[in-house]
Design an enzyme around this catalytic site. Structure first.
Site, PDB file in Angstrom:
ATOM      1  N   GLY A   1       0.824  -1.205   0.000  1.00 35.67           N
ATOM      2  CA  GLY A   1       0.000   0.000   0.000  1.00 35.67           C
ATOM      3  C   GLY A   1       0.859   1.256   0.000  1.00 35.67           C
ATOM      4  O   GLY A   1       1.967   1.294  -0.549  1.00 35.67           O
ATOM      5  N   SER A   2       0.395   2.278   0.662  1.00 36.84           N
ATOM      6  CA  SER A   2       1.071   3.580   0.621  1.00 36.84           C
ATOM      7  C   SER A   2       2.371   3.620   1.413  1.00 36.84           C
ATOM      8  O   SER A   2       3.113   4.614   1.325  1.00 36.84           O
ATOM      9  CB  SER A   2       0.123   4.672   1.137  1.00 36.84           C
ATOM     10  OG  SER A   2      -0.960   4.840   0.235  1.00 36.84           O
ATOM     11  N   THR A   3       2.674   2.583   2.194  1.00 31.74           N
ATOM     12  CA  THR A   3       3.984   2.554   2.858  1.00 31.74           C
ATOM     13  C   THR A   3       5.107   2.445   1.833  1.00 31.74           C
ATOM     14  O   THR A   3       6.275   2.653   2.160  1.00 31.74           O
ATOM     15  CB  THR A   3       4.077   1.372   3.842  1.00 31.74           C
ATOM     16  OG1 THR A   3       3.924   0.135   3.135  1.00 31.74           O
ATOM     17  CG2 THR A   3       3.013   1.483   4.924  1.00 31.74           C
TER      18      THR A   3
END
Length: 648
Positions: free
Chosen positions: A326-328
């Site tokens: 994801g956005s990590t």
């Protein structure tokens, strides 16, 4: 008429018979003398040796297994002396009747019987199989009095492995189990069969497996004189066994237990690493299991319950579970953009809330978009559109080549076996995997950590620690020191760095500063409000199932196991990182809601010693009372490697 006997003829016949009888007797005696001479003279040496072998036996002396401690000296795996009731299948004619008779003397539960049957099937060539373990003194006394009634039944004193903290760190420690036929074949192939003579157990998973050769030690032997009935009369000589090495883990078991408790009944994985050394401070897999169940063979009912549990407690999630990051992934994509020159720090795009590619619209997490976005803002507000566009313009292969040295989709070679590689996609990977070429429409999702991206939480934590450590890569490890049990000499397992990723200081500072702003003004601001240290972080939310173009995500209308995963990465303090964390709460939803609060509480405890308000210090394992056990050397800065070892 009277018959006249011929006396001379009768005497002659009698003499002949006597001579024949005498010759027969002499022949028999001659044969006996010859046989006796053969045995006593010609075969003397062979039979003398055989007689000595029958009288003198070599009894193996298995070594005591090494102990396992956490970094502060808390005992995690120990050896406990106890008695066990064992049956020899080869010397027990009627097993069921014997077990029923023994049950009248001591309590033999249905679980004991099920476990015995399973062990009997798995260890058909074993000399003895345990029926009941860890007998009480009263049970030992009762059995000793009645033992003469049961041929093939023995009471043996053994060292039992025990994990005093139960489920805590179970996936890290692993467990031992009885040596199976497959184990025996593997030991023979490794020329280690003789070293396991007399041993009944071996490491099966986790640290117990990875460090088996060190933990087991070296077997000894006793030369004993035995009677005709097999009873030991006296010991003639003894070669003492060498105990196995002790292991001091990098794990802080109090931090580990706190993390496990913070998850509660939720599923997920967490890895915390000390960036400068690669020491794994905590490695959580939820739910867990009790390793003590496996030591002498888990009964079929318990085994079935563990295997059929939909929450998969036997899965080592940090090591073997793979998830889209994801956005990590965005801080690493930002470094990719800066390093390759695809974006300058002040280059901007307009984010309308989507990225249009042909007839397909890649939607942003914020309806209406983020407006004008530069690189720093793209991390702080987590602009999907920024990274859709970046990935599409640069291509999947360029992203793959940059991310590979960070360890994404690669084995970290941590010192626990059975690590999963994960997937770092490329055009060549897709061609090998699916025999299909890479399509342009598959690239944008790669930029936001979705699509084919699938990494372990260990890989994500390793990359986060490398970022915190300015691109200096340390091999992650859970065993910090190996201790010689005789001399107490200790050796560090990872003394120096692996390699360096070439990065510019201004690029690192920009990305780290943006991650600090995530926790100050962005999606992590609530979880990290009022910290006494400066922490960098990034939230992430990963889809589990796809959502149609004309639909919006609504967790209330989706089955719990189909909801988004909640992810978070963080490190602190920013200027001198002591801890880097990556975690996932499966189906937890938005990263800031489920994962970020766990990270905040862990970092508070590690840096400040502060526990959450609803936690009592008594709920965590006690530190070791023996100061010698806590005398673990402080973490040292790794030795630098030559610049030639730098990797692009």
């Amino acid at each position: 008429m009277v018959e006249v006997r011929d006396t001379e003829r009768d005497l002659h016949q009698l003499r002949v018979r006597l001579v024949v009888a005498m010759l027969l007797v002499l022949t028999c005696f001659g044969i006996l003398v010859a046989r006796l001479s053969y045995l006593q003279v010609y075969r003397y040496a062979a039979f003398h040796a055989q007689a000595e072998e029958n009288r003198i036996a070599l009894v193996p002396a298995p070594p005591s297994r090494g102990l396992i401690f956490d970094r502060n000296g808390v005992l995690l795996a120990e050896n406990v002396s106890a008695y066990t009731l064992e049956l020899s299948p080869k010397r027990t004619a009627k097993l069921d009747e014997t077990i029923d008779a023994l049950a009248e003397i001591v309590d033999i539960t249905p679980r004991d019987r099920r476990r015995f049957r399973r062990l009997l099937e798995d260890s058909r060539n074993s000399d003895s199989v345990p029926l009941k373990v860890r007998l009480t003194d009263e049970e030992v006394a009762k059995l000793a009095v009645q033992r003469y009634r049961f041929p093939g039944v023995e009471i043996k004193a053994r060292l039992f492995r025990n994990y005093p903290l139960g489920e805590t760190a179970a996936h890290v420690l692993g467990h031992i189990g009885r040596i199976s036929p497959d184990d025996k074949r593997r030991l023979d192939d490794q020329n280690q069969g003789s070293n396991y003579a007399g041993s009944t157990h071996i490491g099966k998973v986790g640290i117990e497996l990875s460090y088996e050769s060190l933990l087991h030690g070296q077997a000894g032997a006793e030369e004993v004189e035995v009677s005709a009935g097999g009873r030991v009369v006296r010991t003639l000589s003894r070669t003492p066994p060498v105990p196995g090495a002790n292991l001091i883990l990098s794990i802080d078991i109090r931090l580990q237990k706190l993390a496990e408790d913070l998850y509660g009944s939720r599923r997920g994985a967490l890895v915390a690493i000390e960036p400068k050394t690669g020491d794994v401070l905590a490695m959580v897999s939820k739910p867990g299991f009790d390793p003590n169940l496996f030591i002498d063979g888990i009964d079929p009912q318990s085994w079935q319950a563990l295997n059929e549990d939909p929450d998969k407690p036997m899965l080592n999630r940090p090591l073997r579970g793979t998830y889209p990051p994801g956005s990590t992934y965005k801080p690493f994509m930002a470094l990719f953009a800066l390093t390759t020159g695809a974006r300058a720090p002040h280059d901007t795009i307009f984010d309308p809330g989507y990225f249009q590619l042909g007839n397909h619209r890649f939607r942003d997490s914020k309806p209406g978009g983020q407006g004008t976005v530069d690189l720093r803002k793209s991390i702080v507000v987590s602009s999907d559109t920024y990274y859709y566009k970046l990935a599409y313009e640069t291509g999947v292969d360029a992203i793959h080549d940059f991310m590979k040295p960070w360890g994404f989709g690669q084995l970290t070679n941590i010192d626990i076996e059975h690590e999963t590689t994960g997937i770092l996609p490329s055009s060549q990977w897709k061609l090998r995997r699916f025999k299909q070429r890479w399509l342009p429409g598959e690239t944008p999702s790669i930029g936001i950590g979705q699509g084919y991206n699938s990494f372990t939480i260990l890989q994500l934590a390793h990359a986060t620690a490398t970022l915190a450590n300015d691109g200096i890569v340390m091999k992650p490890h859970v065993v910090q020191l190996v201790e010689n049990p005789m001399t107490r000499e200790r050796k560090r397992t990872v003394p120096s760095e692996s390699y360096r990723i070439a990065l510019r200081r201004e690029h690192l500072d920009l990305v780290k500063g943006a991650m600090v702003d995530v926790n100050r003004f962005g999606t992590g601001r609530i979880a990290f409000a009022n910290t006494e240290y400066v922490a960098a972080g990034k939230t992430g939310t990963a889809q589990v199932v796809g959502i149609r173009q004309n639909e919006r995500y609504d967790a209330r209308r989706i089955a719990e196991r189909h909801r988004d995963h909640s992810l978070f990465i963080a490190f602190a303090p920013v200027n001198d990182p002591k801890i880097a964390v990556a975690l996932i709460v499966e189906n937890g939803g938005f990263g800031a809601q489920a994962a970020a609060p766990i990270a905040r509480k862990l970092i508070d405890y590690h840096l400040l010693g502060k526990l959450p308000k609803d936690f009592d210090d008594e709920s965590l394992p006690r530190l070791a009372d023996d100061p010698d056990l806590r005398d673990v050397p402080e973490s040292v800065d790794p030795e630098p490697v030559p610049a030639a070892e730098e990797r692009p």
